[in-house]
Design an enzyme around this catalytic site. Structure first.
Site, PDB file in Angstrom:
ATOM      1  N   LYS A  70       0.862  -1.193   0.000  1.00 19.59           N
ATOM      2  CA  LYS A  70       0.000   0.000   0.000  1.00 19.59           C
ATOM      3  C   LYS A  70       0.892   1.236   0.000  1.00 19.59           C
ATOM      4  O   LYS A  70       1.904   1.273   0.734  1.00 19.59           O
ATOM      5  CB  LYS A  70      -0.900  -0.040   1.235  1.00 19.59           C
ATOM      6  N   SER A  72      -9.816   1.449   2.650  1.00 21.53           N
ATOM      7  CA  SER A  72      -8.973   2.258   1.786  1.00 21.53           C
ATOM      8  C   SER A  72      -7.885   1.461   1.073  1.00 21.53           C
ATOM      9  O   SER A  72      -7.318   1.977   0.107  1.00 21.53           O
ATOM     10  CB  SER A  72      -8.317   3.362   2.619  1.00 21.53           C
ATOM     11  N   SER A  89      -9.939  -0.901   6.866  1.00 17.62           N
ATOM     12  CA  SER A  89      -9.368  -0.747   5.529  1.00 17.62           C
ATOM     13  C   SER A  89      -8.609  -1.933   4.971  1.00 17.62           C
ATOM     14  O   SER A  89      -8.224  -1.913   3.805  1.00 17.62           O
ATOM     15  CB  SER A  89      -8.443   0.472   5.489  1.00 17.62           C
TER      16      SER A  89
HETATM   17  N1  GLN Z   1     -13.188   3.613   5.984  1.00 14.49           N
HETATM   18  C1  GLN Z   1     -12.659   4.057   7.235  1.00 14.49           C
HETATM   19  C2  GLN Z   1     -12.334   5.525   7.164  1.00 14.49           C
HETATM   20  O1  GLN Z   1     -12.596   6.114   6.186  1.00 14.49           O
HETATM   21  C3  GLN Z   1     -11.482   3.240   7.612  1.00 14.49           C
HETATM   22  C4  GLN Z   1     -10.236   3.666   6.963  1.00 14.49           C
HETATM   23  C5  GLN Z   1      -9.058   2.839   7.349  1.00 14.49           C
HETATM   24  O2  GLN Z   1      -9.177   1.801   7.988  1.00 14.49           O
HETATM   25  N2  GLN Z   1      -7.893   3.333   6.978  1.00 14.49           N
HETATM   26  O3  GLN Z   1     -11.839   6.099   8.076  1.00 14.49           O
END
Ligand code: GLN
Length: 480
Positions: free
Chosen positions: A78, A153, A177
């Site tokens: 990532k 994400s 994410s």
């Molecule tokens: N979807 C969640 C957010 O927008 C989690 C994001 C993540 O785990 N990095 O914060």
């Protein structure tokens, strides 16, 4: 869908000399060339670096030495993990062109285990989002249906594994994410116990929640990767002073006698697709057939997880992202004085969702509101932790949905931030408690799209969690 051979098989073949790491890399680069233009899993494909790393692995084998448990296995990173001298963007304009002066600990560890880093994957900007549509460089598409999102994400990492671009990938999970994109892309995704994997070199979003973890096509491959990246790191003060969890040894010990709870608040929820709920029940049935004792259980405070998370995470983000001021990193938009330069840089460099989080977080931390918002959210966080600890006195592991829905159409939720936040309803509780949780593919929903079932365990309960995930994976193989 998933191609290229499992990570463990590749490593065995490369170590024994049956295949060269170079051939393995070429196969994966060919897969990338064929489908990456459509999927956009990567911000950067490191073809030359991957070839050189593979050749180095092959030289170790030729010398008669062992390159390690991930010998020659292509791995996608990532793009919020630092790679020395290699552009690291967080899918943000504000970091465009920035080359970190050091490698993240996980990068050092996967290389030391013989893995070949094949590229940097796309993400929602600064890991804020659930669809990878918040990337400054355009969305990633779901390999199962390119009209749909891969989740987020870490959508690029999940898509890379699902498309067969790399057998392994690393993501970060602050509120879901890793697990949610794993569910939407039909792969395994693991959020370890907070502190099991070093965050050194992970660009911070919400430091009390962020945790790095593996993506793989199988539970076994995810175990190999977590064993390689876990364990104490003096460079991260929140790293737990223990060795990496031992997962492979007991992976096939079965679930006989284990007590499994189906979490009501993370399964019987409004808006959940019936086939997702049925998948959780069917997975529970599979565990029961394998000798586990299954019951339903309530974790009442989990209902407030989303509300607490969307105060705590933005609050921490507003502080962490203060460093992007146009002085030290990436983008700078010149102006008449420093204050205007800072403002113009942040205005141009951050996308809408990142700005929304910075404003929410700044508000929640401001004098007069701190106690009502941030303080209250922290109290809810404590309640969630206590609820889980109480439930884990009666259950060895918990299961639940990972995502309430299968992969949705691109654009379906971009105009409605709250709808996007609700994607995380089943995943944020484990971030707030710090406990480990993972998603395992189990059957399909609408349109034949993959469903993920979530397995949760108490702190440092990774070995049991993986054993249960393995049993669910086997039960999934039996479902038509
Ligand atoms: N979807 C969640 C957010 O927008 C989690 C994001 C993540 O785990 N990095 O914060």
């Amino acid at each position: 869908m998933t191609g290229g051979g499992g990570a463990r098989r590749i490593a065995d073949d490369v170590r024994s000399g049956a295949r060269t790491a170079r051939d393995v890399v070429e196969e994966h680069l060919t897969a990338i060339a064929a489908r990456e233009p459509e999927i956009h899993a990567f911000n950067l494909v490191l073809a030359d670096e991957a070839r050189a790393a593979a050749d180095a692995v092959d030289e170790v084998v030729a010398r008669g030495d062992d390159p390690g448990p991930l010998a020659g296995v292509p791995l996608a990173l990532k793009d919020n993990m630092c790679t020395r001298g290699i552009v690291t963007t967080c899918s943000s304009r504000i970091l465009e062109g920035w080359r970190p002066p050091y490698d993240a600990t996980v990068v050092e560890r996967v290389r030391a285990a013989g893995a070949v880093v094949i590229g940097k994957t796309n993400l929602d900007e600064f890991a804020m989002g659930s669809s990878t549509e918040n990337s400054a460089f355009g969305p990633t598409r779901n390999p199962h249906d390119p009209t749909r999102v891969p989740g987020g994400s870490s959508g690029g990492s999940a898509a890379a594994v699902a498309a067969g671009f790399a057998p392994l990938a690393l993501g970060s999970d602050t509120g879901g994410s890793i697990r949610q994109p794993a569910a939407l892309c039909g792969v395994v995704g693991v959020k370890p116990t907070y502190g099991v994997v070093s965050r050194y070199g992970l660009i911070a979003f919400a430091s009390s929640l962020d945790q790095i973890g593996p993506f793989a096509a199988t539970v076994e491959d995810a175990a190999v990767l977590l064993e390689a990246i876990g364990g104490h790191d003096p460079c991260d003060s929140t790293s737990i002073a223990r060795p990496a969890p031992s997962l492979l040894a007991g992976l096939d010990d079965g679930v006989s006698g284990l007590r499994v709870g189906i979490v009501d608040e993370m399964t019987e929820i409004d808006g959940i697709e019936p086939r997702v709920r049925e998948a959780v029940r069917a997975a529970a049935g599979g565990l029961e057939a394998a000798g586990a004792k299954v019951d339903t259980v309530s974790v009442p405070s989990a209902t407030y997880g989303i509300a607490a998370y969307y105060l705590i995470a933005p609050a921490e983000a507003s502080s962490n992202l203060a460093r992007y001021d146009g002085v030290r990193y990436g983008l700078r938009v010149d102006a008449e004085d420093v204050a205007h330069m800072n403002a113009a840089t942040r205005e141009a460099g951050f996308g809408r969702e990142v700005k929304r989080r910075i404003m929410l977080g700044t508000y929640a931390l401001s004098a007069g509101y701190y106690d009502a918002y941030y303080g209250q959210a922290q109290r809810v966080r404590t309640l969630i932790l206590r609820d889980f600890e109480r439930v884990y006195e009666q259950f060895d592991v918990l299961i639940a949905a990972t995502s309430p829905t299968v992969a949705f159409e691109l654009g379906a939720k971009t105009a409605d931030p709250l709808a996007m936040y609700l994607c995380d309803v089943c995943t944020v509780p484990a971030n707030l408690s710090g406990h480990p949780a993972m998603s395992v593919p189990f059957g399909t929903g609408e349109g034949g799209l993959p469903i993920g079932v979530q397995v949760l365990a108490p702190a440092l309960g990774e070995a049991t969690m993986f054993r249960v995930a393995r049993a669910i994976e086997q039960a999934a193989g039996k479902t038509p």
